[in-house]
Design an enzyme around this catalytic site. Structure first.
Site, PDB file in Angstrom:
ATOM      1  N   PHE A   1     -32.737  55.480  52.715  1.00 34.77           N
ATOM      2  CA  PHE A   1     -31.873  56.470  51.995  1.00 34.77           C
ATOM      3  C   PHE A   1     -32.505  56.650  50.669  1.00 34.77           C
ATOM      4  O   PHE A   1     -32.748  55.546  49.628  1.00 34.77           O
ATOM      5  CB  PHE A   1     -30.288  56.103  51.566  1.00 34.77           C
ATOM      6  CG  PHE A   1     -29.654  57.065  51.049  1.00 34.77           C
ATOM      7  CD1 PHE A   1     -28.195  57.393  51.532  1.00 34.77           C
ATOM      8  CD2 PHE A   1     -30.052  57.494  49.838  1.00 34.77           C
ATOM      9  CE1 PHE A   1     -27.622  58.156  50.932  1.00 34.77           C
ATOM     10  CE2 PHE A   1     -29.241  58.372  49.117  1.00 34.77           C
ATOM     11  CZ  PHE A   1     -27.738  58.717  49.699  1.00 34.77           C
ATOM     12  N   GLU A   2     -33.205  57.640  50.552  1.00 34.89           N
ATOM     13  CA  GLU A   2     -33.831  57.947  48.999  1.00 34.89           C
ATOM     14  C   GLU A   2     -33.806  59.544  48.963  1.00 34.89           C
ATOM     15  O   GLU A   2     -34.129  60.277  49.988  1.00 34.89           O
ATOM     16  CB  GLU A   2     -35.314  57.433  48.969  1.00 34.89           C
ATOM     17  CG  GLU A   2     -36.347  58.052  49.705  1.00 34.89           C
ATOM     18  CD  GLU A   2     -37.747  57.313  49.410  1.00 34.89           C
ATOM     19  OE1 GLU A   2     -37.873  56.226  48.566  1.00 34.89           O
ATOM     20  OE2 GLU A   2     -38.534  57.646  49.897  1.00 34.89           O
TER      21      GLU A   2
END
Length: 425
Positions: free
Chosen positions: A302-303
Site C-alpha cells: 500500500f503506497e
C-alpha cells in the site's frame, strides 16, 4: 527565512552529523587507530578525513526536496505542461492512477480487491486502474476486470528487459544465494521471479513508457481488503499539500533478507550527502543516530507516491548504486525497505502522509480502527482486535512518536488535527 539552496544551513550539519557521527566514532575507536592516535599528525589526518564530508555538506547544503522548491528543483521534474491528460479537463483530476502488478492466475483475488476498493473509495472518484503483467493478459482477465472498474482500465505488458537480470549479475552466485535462502526457510528465499519483481518495483516500473505522463500512483495488490470507507480524495489531498509519499502500514523487515542494505545506503549518502533532505525522516529508520537500521519500513503493498520522486536524479542514482551492488539477487532486497530508506532520507518528513483508518488488510496484517466511534463513522467492517497498525510490533507508532504527530485514533483527534477525514462523512 528561506535558506539559499547552496548556502550554509546549520540544519544540514545537524542531520548529517546525526546520521554519520556514530559511524565515524566507530572508525576512530578501532584498535589500530587507537594505538596510533597519540601522534599529533595522525590525529590531524583522522580529523580531516572524518570532517571533510561534513564540511563539504555544510557548505553546499541539501540540493533537493526543500518543501518550498518541490516544483522548481531539477531533482523533481513535474509533468510538462501540454502533455496528454488522462482525464477530462473538467474533472479537476491530475494524471493520477491506481496501479497493480498482477498475473492472470490471480484473477479471482483481483476481482475481490476491485469490488472492495470500489465500494471503499473509487466509486466516488472514478480513477483509472492500470494493470501490469510480465506476461500477456488473457482476454478473460481483461473483460472481467474492465467490467468492474468504474474509471476504466488499461493493461500493460512489462518488457522482458525489465524482468530479468542486469548484466552485472553472476547468475551462478545468485542461484547459490537462492538455494541458501531456501535452506534457511526465508520467505520467497528460493524465488527468482520474486527478486525480479522487487527489482522492478524498486527502480523500473516508473520507467514504463505507458506511465510517462502519470503523476501520482496508488499501488494496490490482488487479494487485499479495504474494509472502511475512505472519505476524501487522497490524490487531491496529497497534491494540494505537497505530499510526495503515503503509506498505511509499517513493520520490521526480516534482517536476513537485507544484511548489507543499510551499509550500502549509508555508503551512498556519504558519497552523495547533497541528497539528504532537510528535516527528514531518518529517526524513523534508526534508533542509534545512524549506526544501524532498526528494520522499520513502510509496507509498499500500500503506497501512494508522486512519480517525480522516483524519477529524480537522487532516487535514480540511489537505485543504480543498489543495483550495481547486486543485493536484489545475492541477498533478497525488497522494494519496501528500498523505498522507505530513500523516502526517509531524501524527502522532508512533511511531505510524507499516513493514510489512516482504511480497514486495509494484506494477509496477515489488518488496519482496523480501535475506536468504536471511528469505525461507525467510517462504516468499517473489520475486527479491532485484529488491528496491527497500533500493535507493539508495528512501526507506525514510532513514525508518529519521533515526529511528534498526534495519532488519528479518536474522533476528537480527527476533528482537531485531521478534519479532512470527516468532511464527507
Amino acid at each position: 527565512m528561506k535558506e539559499q539552496a547552496n548556502g550554509f544551513n546549520p540544519e544540514h550539519c545537524r542531520v548529517y552529523g546525526k546520521l554519520f557521527g556514530p559511524m565515524n566514532r566507530v572508525l576512530v575507536n578501532l584498535g589500530g587507530w587507537r594505538r596510533l592516535a597519540h601522534r599529533r599528525y595522525l590525529r590531524l589526518l583522522v580529523a580531516v578525513a572524518i570532517l571533510s564530508p561534513l564540511i563539504f555538506y555544510c557548505l553546499h547544503g541539501s540540493s533537493i526536496l526543500s518543501e518550498n522548491d518541490l516544483n522548481e528543483n531539477q531533482g523533481l521534474q513535474s509533468v510538462d505542461v501540454g502533455r496528454p491528460k488522462i482525464y477530462e479537463s473538467t474533472s479537476g483530476k491530475g494524471n493520477d492512477i491506481l496501479l497493480t502488478l498482477v498475473r492472470n492466475s490471480e484473477l479471482i483475488d483481483m476481482i475481490d480487491t476491485i469490488e472492495r476498493f470500489e465500494r471503499s473509495f473509487n466509486s466516488k472518484y472514478h480513477y483509472q486502474w492500470w494493470f501490469m503483467n510480465d506476461e500477456e493478459f488473457t482476454e478473460k482477465f481483461k473483460e472481467e476486470v474492465s467490467s468492474r472498474v468504474s474509471g476504466g482500465a488499461r493493461f500493460i505488458k512489462v518488457p522482458g528487459e525489465m524482468w530479468t537480470y542486469p548484466a552485472n549479475i553472476d547468475k551462478e552466485k545468485a542461484a547459490a544465494s537462492r538455494e541458501d535462502y531456501s535452506k534457511k526457510k526465508v520467505m520467497y528465499g528460493e524465488s527468482e521471479s520474486y527478486r525480479f519483481m522487487c527489482r522492478f518495483n524498486s527502480g523500473l516500473f516508473y520507467k514504463l513508457n505507458e506511465l510517462r505522463d502519470v503523476e501520482y500512483y496508488w499501488r494496490i495488490e490482488p487479494g487485499v481488503h479495504f474494509d472502511c470507507g475512505i472519505t476524501y480524495d487522497v490524490f487531491q489531498y496529497m497534491r494540494q499539500n505537497n505530499k510526495l509519499y503515503a503509506f498505511n502500514m509499517a513493520l520490521q523487515e526480516d534482517v536476513r533478507t537485507i544484511p548489507s542494505l543499510w551499509n550500502t545506503t549509508i555508503e551512498f549518502f556519504k558519497k552523495n550527502p547533497q541528497y539528504l533532505a532537510d528535516k527528514n525522516n531518518a529517526e524513523f529508520v534508526t534508533d542509534d543516530g545512524g549506526s544501524s537500521y532498526n528494520l522499520c519500513h513502510f509496507w509498499s503493498n500500500f503506497e501512494i507516491a508522486n512519480l517525480r520522486f522516483y524519477r529524480s536524479d537522487a532516487y535514480d542514482k540511489y537505485f543504480q548504486y543498489l543495483d550495481d551492488k547486486g543485493g536484489f539477487f545475492y541477498e533478497r532486497w525488497g522494494d519496501a525497505p528500498v523505498h522507505t530508506l530513500a523516502a526517509s532520507f531524501m524527502l522532508p518528513v512533511d511531505s510524507l502522509h499516513f493514510v489512516a483508518n482504511t480497514g486495509y488488510m494484506h494477509n496477515p496484517n489488518q488496519d482496523c480502527p480501535v475506536d468504536e466511534e471511528v469505525r461507525d463513522i467510517l462504516h468499517c467492517d473489520c475486527n479491532p482486535r485484529k488491528d496491527f497498525t497500533w500493535h507493539k510490533w508495528s512501526c507506525v507508532s514510532k513514525f508518529f512518536d519521533v515526529n511528534n504527530y498526534p495519532r488519528p485514533t479518536s474522533v476528537a483527534n480527527l476533528k482537531e488535527y485531521y478534519p479532512y477525514v470527516l468532511e464527507n462523512t
